[in-house]
Design an enzyme around this catalytic site. Structure first.
Site, PDB file in Angstrom:
ATOM      1  N   LYS A   1      15.920  21.889 -10.612  1.00 47.34           N
ATOM      2  CA  LYS A   1      15.303  20.635 -11.043  1.00 47.34           C
ATOM      3  C   LYS A   1      16.251  19.713 -11.793  1.00 47.34           C
ATOM      4  O   LYS A   1      17.061  20.129 -12.602  1.00 47.34           O
ATOM      5  CB  LYS A   1      14.099  20.928 -11.975  1.00 47.34           C
ATOM      6  CG  LYS A   1      12.916  21.551 -11.295  1.00 47.34           C
ATOM      7  CD  LYS A   1      12.253  20.663 -10.243  1.00 47.34           C
ATOM      8  CE  LYS A   1      11.446  19.549 -10.860  1.00 47.34           C
ATOM      9  NZ  LYS A   1      10.284  20.056 -11.592  1.00 47.34           N
TER      10      LYS A   1
ATOM     11  N   HIS B   1       0.832  -1.216   0.000  1.00 46.46           N
ATOM     12  CA  HIS B   1       0.000   0.000   0.000  1.00 46.46           C
ATOM     13  C   HIS B   1       0.867   1.268   0.000  1.00 46.46           C
ATOM     14  O   HIS B   1       0.428   2.310   0.455  1.00 46.46           O
ATOM     15  CB  HIS B   1      -0.954   0.033   1.201  1.00 46.46           C
ATOM     16  CG  HIS B   1      -1.684  -1.249   1.432  1.00 46.46           C
ATOM     17  ND1 HIS B   1      -2.927  -1.506   0.884  1.00 46.46           N
ATOM     18  CD2 HIS B   1      -1.336  -2.372   2.114  1.00 46.46           C
ATOM     19  CE1 HIS B   1      -3.324  -2.730   1.242  1.00 46.46           C
ATOM     20  NE2 HIS B   1      -2.368  -3.280   1.987  1.00 46.46           N
TER      21      HIS B   1
ATOM     22  N   SER C   1      15.077  21.863 -15.891  1.00 41.52           N
ATOM     23  CA  SER C   1      13.887  22.657 -16.155  1.00 41.52           C
ATOM     24  C   SER C   1      14.322  23.988 -16.747  1.00 41.52           C
ATOM     25  O   SER C   1      15.369  24.520 -16.393  1.00 41.52           O
ATOM     26  CB  SER C   1      13.134  22.898 -14.847  1.00 41.52           C
ATOM     27  OG  SER C   1      12.291  24.026 -14.962  1.00 41.52           O
TER      28      SER C   1
ATOM     29  N   GLU D   1      10.062   8.537 -16.925  1.00 40.97           N
ATOM     30  CA  GLU D   1       8.724   9.117 -17.134  1.00 40.97           C
ATOM     31  C   GLU D   1       8.212   8.831 -18.540  1.00 40.97           C
ATOM     32  O   GLU D   1       7.050   8.495 -18.750  1.00 40.97           O
ATOM     33  CB  GLU D   1       8.765  10.637 -16.923  1.00 40.97           C
ATOM     34  CG  GLU D   1       8.900  11.058 -15.482  1.00 40.97           C
ATOM     35  CD  GLU D   1       9.044  12.575 -15.379  1.00 40.97           C
ATOM     36  OE1 GLU D   1       8.030  13.250 -15.200  1.00 40.97           O
ATOM     37  OE2 GLU D   1      10.177  13.076 -15.507  1.00 40.97           O
TER      38      GLU D   1
END
Ligand code: ARG
Length: 468
Positions: free
Chosen positions: A289, A162, A283, A296
């Site tokens: 970043k 979980h 970024s 991804e």
């Protein structure tokens, strides 16, 4: 002008006007099926040699076809071939060029065959090669995973259910879980390859042919295990393609789950692993970043392969026997699946060996999350307390720890004894992370020595695979 002059197309004889130019473009597949040119030529060579050996073509005709096809192949490879939409597909483009080069012998190549068995053959050959290349990349990825797993057998991280801290596990154990998924994926590709590797050549349009063909000869020449059994099925079947894309969708699903974990683990909140800069991007606005773009994108590309699976299933579902033009729509989803899988497997195979574990952060996360609570319950059971009661006792101890901001191992012996008189000084041995993982000492368990043995077995399986 005679009817013939009006229509320079392959089927000119029956037609009184040329195909509408839009319809020509609409029905053409050459823009994408030219990818199967090498397989088409290989199939034609096998067919022509068989025709010569059964006496349908003369030796001279065969030699002309052989050298003509060689020239066509070289033109295509050199990028000098003039593909024509008017000639619809890869098959007719190649045949027309062959005839232009060698004359009448070229027109005899299509004796005893149809584009229907031709295309069914080409796709199988193409996909067989693609599966072999994908399996090699999958093997490279698994080799990297298994090596990293073995090296990180002693690294402890929190295991989750979980997405809540559950029990401590070896990081190597987690990586070997990924490897098991990929091991099954490899098996699925091999199963698909074995079922697919039969030769449809000779089925002709749908019913077979009246020429004295030798299907076993063409099958053997093309590396197929045998000819297919039924001519109608041979030209209509695309379930091998569906199976392949199904196996591909599962591979992508597995890569996507791994990607999701890498994305989580590289976040500042987890900080379990670092990916080298070359697999990340920055970024344009936020200078701090470092984004895990590769995982991804792999996660994102899973959607298109799942979509291709649905496309192919839908394409097939209402087709009556035998061949229908619908089947031309099988290629783009299939090719895109091959390309997407190839890129994603390559990305992972390159990236996995470069994963840098942050061992201290993982260990600290396992320590903080009461991950040895089950071990304390098991300890009480060994002292004679029924498991359900032990569960209750440990639950209260955890609640106390939460209140105090302390992990179980940080509670004093007196405090712990307040929850059960059975608790003694030896309790701290089971409350350590190392004690917890080492205790799960059986096949498939997370004890570091089991992880090393599992990694060795996995590596041996991969080595066997390479020899076959
Ligand atoms: N381009 C066609 C395909 O991909 C080749 C077979 C065409 N056969 C036919 N009878 N029109 O399926």
């Amino acid at each position: 002008m005679s009817k013939k002059d009006d229509t320079s197309q392959t089927w000119g004889g029956r037609f009184s006007e040329p195909t509408d130019s839009f319809v020509q473009r609409f029905t053409a597949s050459v823009s994408f099926d030219q990818r199967m040119a090498a397989e088409d030529i290989a199939g034609s060579l096998a067919h022509a040699r068989m025709l010569a050996s059964v006496g349908v073509l003369s030796t001279d005709e065969l030699s002309a076809i052989e050298s003509g096809l060689e020239t066509v192949g070289a033109e295509i490879e050199a990028g000098e071939f003039a593909w024509s939409v008017e000639l619809e597909d890869v098959h007719m483009n190649i045949e027309a060029r062959l005839t232009a080069l060698i004359g009448d012998a070229g027109k005899k190549l299509h004796t005893g065959r149809s584009r229907n068995d031709q295309v069914a053959t080409d796709i199988r050959l193409y996909l067989r090669g693609a599966i072999d290349a994908l399996c090699a990349e999958l093997t490279r990825l698994q080799q990297g995973l298994v090596a990293l797993a073995r090296a990180e057998a002693d690294t402890i991280m929190p295991g989750f259910t979980h997405l809540q801290t559950a029990q401590p596990v070896s990081f190597g154990h987690h990586l070997l879980a990924w490897n098991e998924m990929l091991e099954r994926d490899y098996g699925r590709l091999q199963d698909c390859r074995a079922r697919m590797n039969l030769s449809p050549l000779g089925a002709a349009a749908l019913a077979g042919t009246s020429y004295p063909i030798d299907r076993a000869q063409t099958a053997a020449a093309l590396g197929f295990d045998a000819p297919t059994e039924n001519s109608l099925d041979s030209v209509s079947d695309r379930d091998f393609a569906i199976e392949f894309v199904g196996a591909g969708a599962l591979i992508m699903t597995h890569l996507s789950r791994m990607s999701e974990e890498l994305v989580l683990w590289t976040s500042a909140q987890f900080d379990f692993v670092e990916l080298p800069d070359r697999f990340c991007t920055g970024s344009s606005i936020m200078p701090q970043k470092k984004n895990p773009d590769v995982p991804e994108l792999v996660r994102g590309k899973t959607g298109r392969v799942n979509g291709h699976l649905v496309s192919l299933l839908s394409l097939m579902k209402s087709q009556p026997l035998a061949y229908n033009k619908d089947n031309q729509e099988d290629k783009e989803p299939l090719f895109d699946t091959v390309d997407t899988l190839g890129d994603c497997l390559r990305a992972f195979a390159d990236m996995v060996p470069a994963i840098r574990p942050r061992r201290d952060t993982m260990r600290e996360a396992a320590r903080r999350g009461f991950s040895t609570a089950t071990d304390l319950a098991d300890y009480l059971v060994r002292k004679g307390i029924p498991f359900r009661d032990a569960h209750e006792i440990v639950g209260s101890a955890v609640a106390h720890g939460v209140e105090q901001g302390l992990d179980l191992a940080e509670l004093s012996l007196e405090t712990l004894q307040g929850f059960s008189e059975e608790i003694a000084g030896d309790v701290f041995e089971v409350l350590t992370l190392e004690g917890s993982v080492a205790a799960r000492n059986h096949i498939g368990g997370t004890a570091p020595n089991q992880v090393r043995q599992a990694a060795d077995r996995a590596a041996a399986r991969l080595a066997d695979r390479e020899q076959t």
